[in-house]
Design a protein around this motif. Structure first.
Motif, short mmCIF file in Angstrom:
data_model
loop_
_atom_site.label_atom_id
_atom_site.label_comp_id
_atom_site.label_asym_id
_atom_site.label_seq_id
_atom_site.Cartn_x
_atom_site.Cartn_y
_atom_site.Cartn_z
N GLU A 69 1.54 -1.32 0.46
CA GLU A 69 0.29 -0.08 -0.12
C GLU A 69 0.53 1.34 0.23
O GLU A 69 0.76 2.64 -0.43
CB GLU A 69 -0.35 -0.05 1.19
N VAL A 70 2.01 0.98 0.75
CA VAL A 70 3.13 2.40 1.38
C VAL A 70 3.16 2.38 -0.43
O VAL A 70 3.40 3.95 -1.14
CB VAL A 70 3.89 2.49 1.74
N GLU A 71 3.76 1.70 -0.89
CA GLU A 71 5.33 1.61 -2.58
C GLU A 71 3.39 1.83 -3.67
O GLU A 71 3.97 2.72 -4.74
CB GLU A 71 4.76 0.37 -2.66
N GLY A 72 2.62 1.49 -3.29
CA GLY A 72 1.73 2.14 -4.42
C GLY A 72 0.97 3.70 -4.74
O GLY A 72 1.34 4.98 -4.89
N VAL A 73 1.16 4.23 -2.83
CA VAL A 73 1.74 5.30 -2.65
C VAL A 73 2.62 6.11 -3.06
O VAL A 73 2.04 7.70 -4.21
CB VAL A 73 0.77 6.30 -1.42
N TRP A 74 3.90 5.82 -3.05
CA TRP A 74 4.57 6.83 -3.37
C TRP A 74 5.02 6.56 -5.29
O TRP A 74 5.05 7.68 -5.62
CB TRP A 74 6.06 5.78 -3.14
N GLN A 75 4.01 5.49 -5.85
CA GLN A 75 4.16 5.43 -7.15
C GLN A 75 3.35 6.10 -7.44
O GLN A 75 3.50 7.54 -8.36
CB GLN A 75 3.83 4.11 -7.56
N CYS A 76 1.92 6.53 -6.97
CA CYS A 76 1.50 7.62 -7.51
C CYS A 76 1.69 9.16 -6.79
O CYS A 76 0.84 9.72 -8.36
CB CYS A 76 -0.39 7.40 -6.93
N LEU A 77 2.24 9.42 -6.40
CA LEU A 77 2.09 10.44 -5.72
C LEU A 77 3.48 10.94 -6.48
O LEU A 77 3.65 11.25 -7.23
CB LEU A 77 3.47 10.82 -4.32
N SER A 78 4.82 9.73 -7.33
CA SER A 78 6.12 9.64 -8.40
C SER A 78 5.21 10.14 -9.78
O SER A 78 5.18 10.91 -10.48
CB SER A 78 6.43 8.68 -8.44
N THR A 79 3.91 9.53 -10.24
CA THR A 79 3.55 10.28 -10.80
C THR A 79 2.63 11.28 -11.65
O THR A 79 2.89 11.63 -12.25
CB THR A 79 2.00 8.71 -11.65
N CYS A 80 2.31 11.92 -10.03
CA CYS A 80 1.43 12.83 -9.80
C CYS A 80 2.82 14.05 -10.74
O CYS A 80 2.38 14.83 -10.49
CB CYS A 80 0.66 13.24 -9.18
N LEU A 81 3.60 13.66 -9.41
CA LEU A 81 5.21 14.48 -9.72
C LEU A 81 5.31 14.86 -11.28
O LEU A 81 5.10 15.56 -12.00
CB LEU A 81 5.87 14.48 -8.88
N ARG A 82 5.43 13.94 -12.08
CA ARG A 82 5.85 13.79 -13.46
C ARG A 82 5.35 14.42 -13.86
O ARG A 82 5.71 14.72 -15.53
CB ARG A 82 6.75 12.41 -13.69
N ASP A 83 3.65 14.39 -13.96
CA ASP A 83 3.26 14.97 -14.93
C ASP A 83 2.60 15.47 -14.20
O ASP A 83 1.78 16.57 -15.42
CB ASP A 83 1.35 14.01 -14.68
N ALA A 84 3.17 17.11 -13.12
CA ALA A 84 3.12 18.27 -12.55
C ALA A 84 1.38 18.49 -12.78
O ALA A 84 1.01 19.42 -12.99
CB ALA A 84 2.90 18.79 -13.97
N ASP A 85 1.16 17.31 -12.19
CA ASP A 85 -1.01 17.32 -11.32
C ASP A 85 -0.50 17.66 -10.33
O ASP A 85 -0.53 16.77 -9.25
CB ASP A 85 -1.59 15.20 -12.42
N ARG A 86 -0.95 18.29 -10.28
CA ARG A 86 -1.64 19.32 -8.77
C ARG A 86 -2.31 18.64 -8.08
O ARG A 86 -1.95 18.61 -7.12
CB ARG A 86 -0.73 20.72 -8.75
N LEU A 87 -3.28 18.40 -8.38
CA LEU A 87 -3.76 17.95 -7.30
C LEU A 87 -3.49 16.89 -6.97
O LEU A 87 -3.86 16.17 -5.64
CB LEU A 87 -5.09 18.33 -8.23
N GLY A 88 -3.47 16.35 -8.01
CA GLY A 88 -2.74 14.58 -7.63
C GLY A 88 -1.97 15.02 -6.51
O GLY A 88 -1.51 13.73 -5.65
N VAL A 89 -0.62 15.33 -6.68
CA VAL A 89 0.29 16.20 -5.55
C VAL A 89 -0.39 15.62 -4.50
O VAL A 89 0.14 15.25 -3.46
CB VAL A 89 0.85 16.47 -6.18
N VAL A 90 -1.23 16.87 -4.22
CA VAL A 90 -1.55 17.44 -3.21
C VAL A 90 -2.65 15.92 -2.75
O VAL A 90 -2.81 15.27 -0.79
CB VAL A 90 -2.83 18.35 -3.40
N PHE A 91 -3.53 14.94 -2.96
CA PHE A 91 -4.15 14.18 -2.48
C PHE A 91 -3.56 12.86 -2.43
O PHE A 91 -3.22 13.06 -1.05
CB PHE A 91 -5.10 13.90 -3.53
N TRP A 92 -2.49 12.80 -3.13
CA TRP A 92 -1.71 11.91 -2.36
C TRP A 92 -0.36 11.89 -1.62
O TRP A 92 -0.76 11.64 -0.82
CB TRP A 92 -0.71 11.04 -3.65
N SER A 93 -0.27 13.33 -1.25
CA SER A 93 0.77 13.88 0.12
C SER A 93 -0.38 13.32 0.97
O SER A 93 -0.52 12.86 2.05
CB SER A 93 0.69 15.15 -0.25
#
Length: 110
Positions: free
Chosen positions: A36-60
């Motif tokens: 589960e932790v790995e999944g959160v970090w992967q999602c956060l990483s993807t959002c950072l790569r895609d410059a998805d601000r709302l995604g970064v906020v959510f996954w943070s």
């Protein structure tokens, strides 16, 4: 194999006579949490790569709720994404204003 698959294999082995061991169950739960932790970090990483601000906020927030230390570098990254969004919005407003002025000039035959 993931924790879910491993859990199914353990369950099947127990049905075939493998004695249930608390250590195995505990390790399986640990593995599920780590996945589960790995999944959160992967999602956060993807959002950072895609410059998805709302995604970064959510996954943070998800990471914080899980008790994870969220890297401080996310603050300037989020600031940069907000600045980019504001600049993009300003360009769109200017373009809309220019188009409106051009349409008015065209209507007046200027």
């Amino acid at each position: 194999a993931d924790a879910t698959t491993l859990g199914l294999v353990i369950e099947e082995a127990q049905q075939l006579g493998l004695p249930e061991r608390q250590a195995i169950t505990d390790r399986l739960e640990e593995l599920k949490k780590l996945e589960e932790v790995e999944g959160v970090w992967q999602c956060l990483s993807t959002c950072l790569r895609d410059a998805d601000r709302l995604g970064v906020v959510f996954w943070s927030k998800e990471a914080e709720e899980m008790g994870l230390d969220v890297p401080e570098v996310l603050t300037p990254a989020l600031d940069a994404m907000r600045d980019e969004e504001a600049a993009r919005l300003k360009r769109m407003e200017l373009e809309a204003s220019f188009n409106a002025q051009a349409a008015e000039a065209h209507a007046r035959k200027d």
